[in-house]
Design an enzyme around this catalytic site. Structure first.
Site, PDB file in Angstrom:
ATOM      1  CD  GLN A   1    -112.451  29.830  33.142  1.00 38.27           C
ATOM      2  OE1 GLN A   1    -113.253  29.995  34.051  1.00 38.27           O
ATOM      3  NE2 GLN A   1    -111.321  30.527  33.079  1.00 38.27           N
TER       4      GLN A   1
ATOM      5  CE1 TYR B   1    -117.410  42.856  40.041  1.00 37.80           C
ATOM      6  CE2 TYR B   1    -115.674  42.929  38.392  1.00 37.80           C
ATOM      7  CZ  TYR B   1    -116.216  42.383  39.536  1.00 37.80           C
ATOM      8  OH  TYR B   1    -115.554  41.376  40.184  1.00 37.80           O
ATOM      9  CD  GLN B   2    -113.564  45.262  35.130  1.00 36.54           C
ATOM     10  OE1 GLN B   2    -112.978  44.767  36.090  1.00 36.54           O
ATOM     11  NE2 GLN B   2    -113.915  44.568  34.073  1.00 36.54           N
TER      12      GLN B   2
ATOM     13  CG  ASP C   1    -106.252  27.466  42.542  1.00 30.24           C
ATOM     14  OD1 ASP C   1    -107.135  26.714  42.122  1.00 30.24           O
ATOM     15  OD2 ASP C   1    -106.359  28.124  43.598  1.00 30.24           O
ATOM     16  N   GLY C   2    -105.620  30.883  42.520  1.00 31.77           N
ATOM     17  CA  GLY C   2    -105.565  31.918  43.553  1.00 31.77           C
ATOM     18  C   GLY C   2    -105.512  31.346  44.962  1.00 31.77           C
TER      19      GLY C   2
ATOM     20  CB  SER D   1    -115.799  33.312  37.293  1.00 34.99           C
ATOM     21  OG  SER D   1    -114.567  32.645  37.401  1.00 34.99           O
ATOM     22  CG  ASP D   2    -121.038  34.114  39.267  1.00 38.40           C
ATOM     23  OD1 ASP D   2    -120.525  35.134  39.751  1.00 38.40           O
ATOM     24  OD2 ASP D   2    -122.024  34.135  38.514  1.00 38.40           O
TER      25      ASP D   2
ATOM     26  CG  ASP E   1    -112.327  40.777  38.779  1.00 40.28           C
ATOM     27  OD1 ASP E   1    -113.557  40.623  38.812  1.00 40.28           O
ATOM     28  OD2 ASP E   1    -111.702  41.079  37.743  1.00 40.28           O
TER      29      ASP E   1
ATOM     30  CG  ASP F   1    -111.786  41.067  32.902  1.00 42.09           C
ATOM     31  OD1 ASP F   1    -111.177  41.972  33.497  1.00 42.09           O
ATOM     32  OD2 ASP F   1    -112.779  40.483  33.385  1.00 42.09           O
TER      33      ASP F   1
HETATM   34  N1  SAM Z   1    -116.320  40.508  36.850  1.00 43.63           N
HETATM   35  C1  SAM Z   1    -116.400  39.193  36.543  1.00 43.63           C
HETATM   36  C2  SAM Z   1    -117.677  38.536  36.928  1.00 43.63           C
HETATM   37  O1  SAM Z   1    -117.907  38.163  38.052  1.00 43.63           O
HETATM   38  O2  SAM Z   1    -118.492  38.377  36.066  1.00 43.63           O
HETATM   39  C3  SAM Z   1    -115.192  38.404  36.904  1.00 43.63           C
HETATM   40  C4  SAM Z   1    -114.213  38.654  35.824  1.00 43.63           C
HETATM   41  S1  SAM Z   1    -112.736  37.856  35.684  1.00 43.63           S
HETATM   42  C5  SAM Z   1    -112.887  37.378  33.980  1.00 43.63           C
HETATM   43  C6  SAM Z   1    -112.874  36.299  36.551  1.00 43.63           C
HETATM   44  C7  SAM Z   1    -111.587  35.507  36.420  1.00 43.63           C
HETATM   45  O3  SAM Z   1    -111.407  34.656  37.556  1.00 43.63           O
HETATM   46  C8  SAM Z   1    -111.533  34.585  35.206  1.00 43.63           C
HETATM   47  O4  SAM Z   1    -110.562  35.063  34.318  1.00 43.63           O
HETATM   48  C9  SAM Z   1    -111.185  33.213  35.775  1.00 43.63           C
HETATM   49  O5  SAM Z   1    -110.305  32.474  34.967  1.00 43.63           O
HETATM   50  C10 SAM Z   1    -110.569  33.618  37.107  1.00 43.63           C
HETATM   51  N2  SAM Z   1    -110.553  32.530  38.105  1.00 43.63           N
HETATM   52  C11 SAM Z   1    -111.534  31.647  38.373  1.00 43.63           C
HETATM   53  N3  SAM Z   1    -111.132  30.796  39.338  1.00 43.63           N
HETATM   54  C12 SAM Z   1    -109.886  31.167  39.687  1.00 43.63           C
HETATM   55  C13 SAM Z   1    -108.947  30.676  40.628  1.00 43.63           C
HETATM   56  N4  SAM Z   1    -109.217  29.606  41.403  1.00 43.63           N
HETATM   57  N5  SAM Z   1    -107.749  31.305  40.744  1.00 43.63           N
HETATM   58  C14 SAM Z   1    -107.457  32.380  39.968  1.00 43.63           C
HETATM   59  N6  SAM Z   1    -108.300  32.877  39.044  1.00 43.63           N
HETATM   60  C15 SAM Z   1    -109.508  32.289  38.914  1.00 43.63           C
END
Ligand code: SAM
Length: 283
Positions: free
Chosen positions: A35, A65-66, A141-142, A161-162, A159, A90
């Protein structure tokens, strides 16, 4: 997105509107394998983390949010001992989960090491629990992690990202099934629902339906966060057991002392939707 000293959050998902924050100083701009990453110091929201152009957290309002995505499931569960956080690079969710003394192990699976490193550097009040002895960080990867997982968790916090880029598959029904499979009896999942009641109720409704195809109990909770689009974000809270009451703290639970947003009243109230949203989502 950076122009004349302002950051402007534009995205097709909220076409025709955008949030702008005044920039004091750009702290980091880069591209990882997964990203685009931007960190800047804003004039009145502290340091801000942006992934793929979308605000993830600001130092001023991130706690709302947290706290809600962590304490709603942790307080509804009578005795959570094993917790998994998916995403959350984060560190804000880890900070909240370690406040629960009864939690024995906390695993986190985050895809992008760079986010963790930058959070430690620029968001130290969020990234303060990575060294806690109960915490184990997996950089992976989750989805893949859960597909190969043999462990069971009492609470899983998704938690992410979109649903664009690396997090896209973390909003599919097959992922929800993996979450359900990884829950111990009585287990609870809380996931970032991406949508809010003001923008795309149809997407919210379809997310809730996909969750209901997997979990017997699914409730949508809201939280006010000024720097998320439209000022409101939501979480799907799902339980494996149809008897679980997600909408109130479990009996005899102790609320962590150092919370700033969460309390028992807001736990209950977060599940109450305005009439237009309730009608649309539940019809
Ligand atoms: N609260 C936040 C929001 O929605 O705006 C989310 C915060 S947190 C920074 C989101 C994290 O999800 C990021 O660090 C990103 O790298 C991680 N992420 C995205 N896709 C992922 C995946 N497939 N597996 C694990 N982590 C993932």
């Amino acid at each position: 997105m950076l122009e004349n000293g302002w950051f402007r959050e534009e995205n097709e998902s909220w076409n025709g509107q955008s949030l702008s924050l005044q920039v004091d100083k750009v702290l980091y701009v880069g591209k990882t394998m997964f990203q685009d990453v931007l960190v800047f110091r804003s004039t009145n929201y502290g340091n801000v983390l942006v992934l793929d152009g979308v605000i993830q957290a600001t130092e001023r309002d991130e706690f709302a949010y947290q706290e809600m995505i962590c304490h709603l499931p942790l307080m509804s569960h009578p005795n959570p001992k094993r917790v998994l956080v998916v995403g959350g690079g984060d560190g804000g969710c880890l900070r909240e989960v370690v406040k629960h003394a009864g939690v024995e192990t906390i695993e986190m699976v985050e895809i992008d090491q760079t986010v963790v490193d930058l959070a430690k550097r620029f968001l130290p009040n969020m990234a303060c629990a990575f060294d806690n002895p109960r915490v184990t960080l997996h950089i992976a990867d989750g989805f893949e992690f859960l597909a190969n997982n043999q462990s069971k968790y009492d609470v899983i916090i998704s938690d992410t990202s979109d649903p664009e880029g690396p997090a896209e598959k973390l909003f599919e029904e097959s992922y929800f099934q993996l979450l359900s499979d990884a829950l111990a009896p009585g287990g609870i999942v809380a996931m970032q629902a991406s949508e809010n009641v003001w923008l795309k109720l149809d997407i919210l409704k379809s997310l809730q339906e996909r969750c209901k195809n997997v979990f017997p109990t699914v409730n949508y909770a809201t939280v006010c966060v000024p720097t998320y689009t439209s000022g409101q974000l939501g979480m799907m809270i799902c339980a494996k057991d149809p008897q679980t009451n997600l909408q109130a703290p479990a009996a005899k639970k102790h609320i962590p002392e150092d919370v700033r947003y969460y309390n028992e009243g807001i736990h209950r109230a977060s599940f109450v939707l305005p009439t237009f949203a309730k009608k649309y989502i539940n019809n």
